[in-house]
Design a protein around this motif. Structure first.
Motif, mmCIF file in Angstrom:
data_model
loop_
_atom_site.group_PDB
_atom_site.id
_atom_site.type_symbol
_atom_site.label_atom_id
_atom_site.label_comp_id
_atom_site.label_asym_id
_atom_site.label_seq_id
_atom_site.Cartn_x
_atom_site.Cartn_y
_atom_site.Cartn_z
ATOM 1 N N TRP A 109 3.664 15.025 -8.151
ATOM 2 C CA TRP A 109 5.074 15.740 -8.029
ATOM 3 C C TRP A 109 5.873 15.926 -9.369
ATOM 4 O O TRP A 109 6.130 17.341 -9.654
ATOM 5 N N THR A 110 5.945 14.893 -9.834
ATOM 6 C CA THR A 110 6.668 14.991 -11.176
ATOM 7 C C THR A 110 6.087 15.987 -12.018
ATOM 8 O O THR A 110 6.308 16.747 -12.936
ATOM 9 N N PHE A 111 4.583 15.745 -12.272
ATOM 10 C CA PHE A 111 3.626 16.571 -13.190
ATOM 11 C C PHE A 111 3.971 18.271 -12.860
ATOM 12 O O PHE A 111 4.123 18.917 -13.733
ATOM 13 N N LEU A 112 3.663 18.643 -11.556
ATOM 14 C CA LEU A 112 3.693 19.890 -11.265
ATOM 15 C C LEU A 112 5.308 20.304 -11.300
ATOM 16 O O LEU A 112 5.510 21.586 -11.534
ATOM 17 N N LEU A 128 12.511 14.013 1.527
ATOM 18 C CA LEU A 128 12.338 14.841 0.226
ATOM 19 C C LEU A 128 12.259 16.341 0.728
ATOM 20 O O LEU A 128 12.799 17.464 0.134
ATOM 21 N N SER A 129 11.492 16.672 1.823
ATOM 22 C CA SER A 129 11.539 18.065 2.262
ATOM 23 C C SER A 129 12.620 18.631 2.770
ATOM 24 O O SER A 129 13.054 19.706 2.326
ATOM 25 N N LEU A 130 13.478 17.796 3.473
ATOM 26 C CA LEU A 130 14.850 18.382 4.010
ATOM 27 C C LEU A 130 15.841 18.581 2.626
ATOM 28 O O LEU A 130 16.594 19.688 2.725
ATOM 29 N N PHE A 131 15.749 17.778 1.654
ATOM 30 C CA PHE A 131 16.349 17.817 0.456
ATOM 31 C C PHE A 131 15.984 19.240 -0.170
ATOM 32 O O PHE A 131 16.999 19.921 -0.629
ATOM 33 N N TRP A 184 0.811 13.004 1.161
ATOM 34 C CA TRP A 184 0.329 14.463 0.593
ATOM 35 C C TRP A 184 0.448 15.463 1.100
ATOM 36 O O TRP A 184 0.451 16.663 0.352
ATOM 37 N N TRP A 185 0.435 15.708 2.324
ATOM 38 C CA TRP A 185 0.571 17.198 3.165
ATOM 39 C C TRP A 185 2.136 17.551 2.913
ATOM 40 O O TRP A 185 2.304 18.795 2.824
ATOM 41 N N GLU A 197 0.758 -1.322 0.017
ATOM 42 C CA GLU A 197 -0.064 -0.076 -0.081
ATOM 43 C C GLU A 197 0.798 1.190 0.104
ATOM 44 O O GLU A 197 0.423 2.292 -0.608
ATOM 45 N N ALA A 198 1.898 1.358 0.560
ATOM 46 C CA ALA A 198 2.839 2.131 0.876
ATOM 47 C C ALA A 198 3.535 2.709 -0.629
ATOM 48 O O ALA A 198 3.570 3.747 -0.925
ATOM 49 N N VAL A 199 3.971 1.734 -1.248
ATOM 50 C CA VAL A 199 4.652 2.111 -2.443
ATOM 51 C C VAL A 199 3.472 2.390 -3.679
ATOM 52 O O VAL A 199 3.711 3.197 -4.455
ATOM 53 N N GLY A 200 2.172 2.024 -3.453
ATOM 54 C CA GLY A 200 1.291 2.463 -4.387
ATOM 55 C C GLY A 200 0.877 3.989 -4.063
ATOM 56 O O GLY A 200 0.906 4.636 -5.005
ATOM 57 N N ALA A 201 0.729 4.239 -2.861
ATOM 58 C CA ALA A 201 0.512 5.850 -2.407
ATOM 59 C C ALA A 201 1.837 6.358 -2.858
ATOM 60 O O ALA A 201 1.634 7.760 -3.270
ATOM 61 N N HIS A 202 2.924 5.951 -2.654
ATOM 62 C CA HIS A 202 3.915 6.874 -2.812
ATOM 63 C C HIS A 202 4.035 7.135 -4.445
ATOM 64 O O HIS A 202 4.345 8.472 -4.945
ATOM 65 N N GLN A 203 3.809 6.076 -5.162
ATOM 66 C CA GLN A 203 3.976 6.286 -6.874
ATOM 67 C C GLN A 203 2.674 7.343 -7.040
ATOM 68 O O GLN A 203 2.962 8.016 -8.068
ATOM 69 N N VAL A 204 1.434 7.225 -6.481
ATOM 70 C CA VAL A 204 0.504 8.436 -6.668
ATOM 71 C C VAL A 204 0.900 9.677 -6.700
ATOM 72 O O VAL A 204 0.861 10.609 -7.494
ATOM 73 N N VAL A 205 1.454 9.803 -5.425
ATOM 74 C CA VAL A 205 2.011 11.383 -4.979
ATOM 75 C C VAL A 205 3.158 11.933 -5.768
ATOM 76 O O VAL A 205 3.200 12.776 -6.124
ATOM 77 N N LEU A 206 4.023 10.733 -6.132
ATOM 78 C CA LEU A 206 5.253 11.131 -6.748
ATOM 79 C C LEU A 206 5.111 11.632 -8.161
ATOM 80 O O LEU A 206 5.393 12.449 -8.826
ATOM 81 N N GLN A 207 3.974 10.828 -8.853
ATOM 82 C CA GLN A 207 3.586 11.334 -10.052
ATOM 83 C C GLN A 207 2.961 12.729 -10.062
ATOM 84 O O GLN A 207 3.421 13.196 -11.256
#
Length: 476
Positions: A308-311, A447-450, A385-386, A296-306
């Motif tokens: 992020w990539t689009f924006l 990612l935020s610290l980066f 997400w947040w 479930e975590a990898v699926g959620a990460h993929q959704v939010v990462l995509q």
């Protein structure tokens, strides 16, 4: 599928806050010619219409490839899971060409924009000629190496003989487009440098549009299956690259290779390639940690990462405008104007980032359902997400200033800042989150610290003004 983030004179990798180094290889700065021109009409600002006249077509070019990939995926998806997995794996391998060799577009824009700003259009276009030669030569090396290594790479990545075989059948054909992908990247670079944003959009849309129509015809109508997708991909590259080559011919500049200039461009590429490797290491590590957390975590990460990539594509279009305008101002000897444009475009990035943050905060309970109906994945998405929402204003500033510094030829600084930010911020927190079970919250904290470290670095560099070194590049 894909074709879609500069060394000092001394060659030493200076510290992220060290002395200024104009990172334009073979960087002999020469006096600005008397007929040098600049794009500003008054004061230190560029009319907003001019900025977005460059940014909007750039966004179209950036978005064309992902949209084509969606069409390609939808067509191949109806052939079954095995063919779709082969396309996905082959596409990941091919995409590394455009991901790791961005210097052919971004680096060429930087060098070309300075010459254009100095009133030396012919010299600017000749930079495009040499970048195109470099793309052809590097592309041919990649083509040969790819044919030899396609099977072992696919097997190493897939862990499945069936998926590897499907990926190799697609990849061996698609690799013939590798030199053409690089020609297109070089073409985008020099045209952006001379502030011609419309033709690259037409050329890329023409290639991808023809290929999108041809793909289902070859896959279904001609019965070529997955291989038909690869052929359509190569056709897209042939069409776009041919249009960029024809544009060079029409410029009536010498087309012979100039190896000293190509070596200079490769030197610029060194820093951008290292910077790209830092990004790849971070995001591959994030995916690996998410996969080890839960399905479930990898699926959620993929959704939010995509998302992020689009924006990132949206925000990067402003950065591309910054490259062209800042490079031209410095080439024209107008350091004050370059600093004014940098401030102006940074403001645009901040406003756009704030807008996107507010928009996606409002969509938090609705938009994820467009990507998945799995309750477990939907339950994990808020953990990322947040962070994604809060990072948008930071990303707006960081990407805008990335464009400013790239336009100034300050890629050596960006390389060092990115490597330090990844080594101290993203990577430690990612792997610590795995050890301590922090899940997606730990990954996105990394990612935020980066991004915060990158923000501190580019803002400090911007405010110092040491990047604003005037002059036009002269080949050795």
């Amino acid at each position: 599928m894909p074709p879609a983030a500069p060394p000092s004179g001394s060659g030493k990798p200076g510290p992220p806050y060290g002395p200024p180094e104009l990172s334009v290889p073979v960087a002999t700065l020469v006096p600005v010619s008397e007929n040098a021109t600049t794009t500003a009409v008054s004061g230190d600002r560029i009319p907003p219409r001019r900025v977005f006249g460059l940014a909007v077509p750039a966004l179209g070019v950036l978005a064309a490839e992902p949209l084509y990939v969606l069409v390609d995926t939808a067509v191949v998806g109806h052939l079954g899971a095995l063919r779709l997995a082969g396309l996905a794996l082959g596409g990941v391998v091919l995409s590394q060409i455009s991901t790791q060799l961005t210097f052919l577009s971004y680096g060429t824009t930087s060098r070309t924009a300075r010459l254009h700003g100095a009133g030396r259009r012919s010299d600017a276009v000749r930079e495009g000629v040499q970048a195109t030669w470099l793309g052809v030569l590097v592309g041919l090396v990649l083509l040969v190496a790819g044919q030899l290594l396609a099977e072992p790479i696919a097997r190493a990545l897939s862990g499945s003989d069936e998926i590897a075989a499907a990926a190799v059948s697609w990849l061996r054909i698609a690799l013939f487009g590798a030199p053409l992908i690089l020609v297109t990247m070089a073409g985008n670079g020099w045209m952006r440098g001379v502030q011609d944003a419309t033709r690259p959009l037409r050329y890329v849309l023409a290639g991808n549009g023809i290929s999108a129509i041809l793909c289902p015809v070859l896959v279904y109508g001609a019965g070529l299956g997955l291989e038909g997708s690869a052929i359509a991909n190569v056709v897209a590259q042939v069409v776009s690259a041919s249009m960029f080559l024809a544009a060079l011919v029409r410029e009536k500049v010498p087309l012979r290779p100039d190896f000293p200039v190509m070596r200079a461009q490769l030197g610029l590429g060194r820093d951008l390639v290292l910077r790209s490797f830092a990004f790849q290491a971070c995001f591959v590590s994030a995916a690996a940690v998410a996969a080890r957390t839960s399905t479930e975590a990898v699926g959620a990460h993929q959704v939010v990462l995509q998302l992020w990539t689009f924006l990132s594509l949206v925000l990067d279009s402003v950065a591309i405008a910054a490259q062209s305008l800042v490079g031209a101002a410095l080439g024209a000897g107008a350091a004050r104007q370059a600093r004014g444009v940098a401030t102006q475009i940074t403001g645009y990035g901040l406003v756009l980032g704030c807008f996107l943050g507010v928009l996606f905060a409002a969509l938090w309970s609705v938009l994820p359902h467009a990507f998945t109906s799995d309750p477990g994945v939907l339950g994990e998405i808020p953990h990322a997400w947040w962070f994604f929402v809060a990072l948008q204003p930071i990303a707006g500033v960081v990407f805008a200033l990335d464009g400013v510094l790239l336009g100034a030829g300050d890629a050596a600084f960006l390389r060092t800042a990115t490597l330090v930010s990844a080594g101290l911020g993203f990577l430690p927190l990612i792997w610590l989150s795995l050890a301590l079970g922090w899940g997606l919250s730990g990954i996105w904290s990394g990612l935020s610290l980066f991004m915060v470290f990158r923000l501190a670095a580019v803002v400090a560099r911007w405010r110092s003004g040491r990047w604003a070194v005037v002059g036009a590049v002269r080949e050795a």
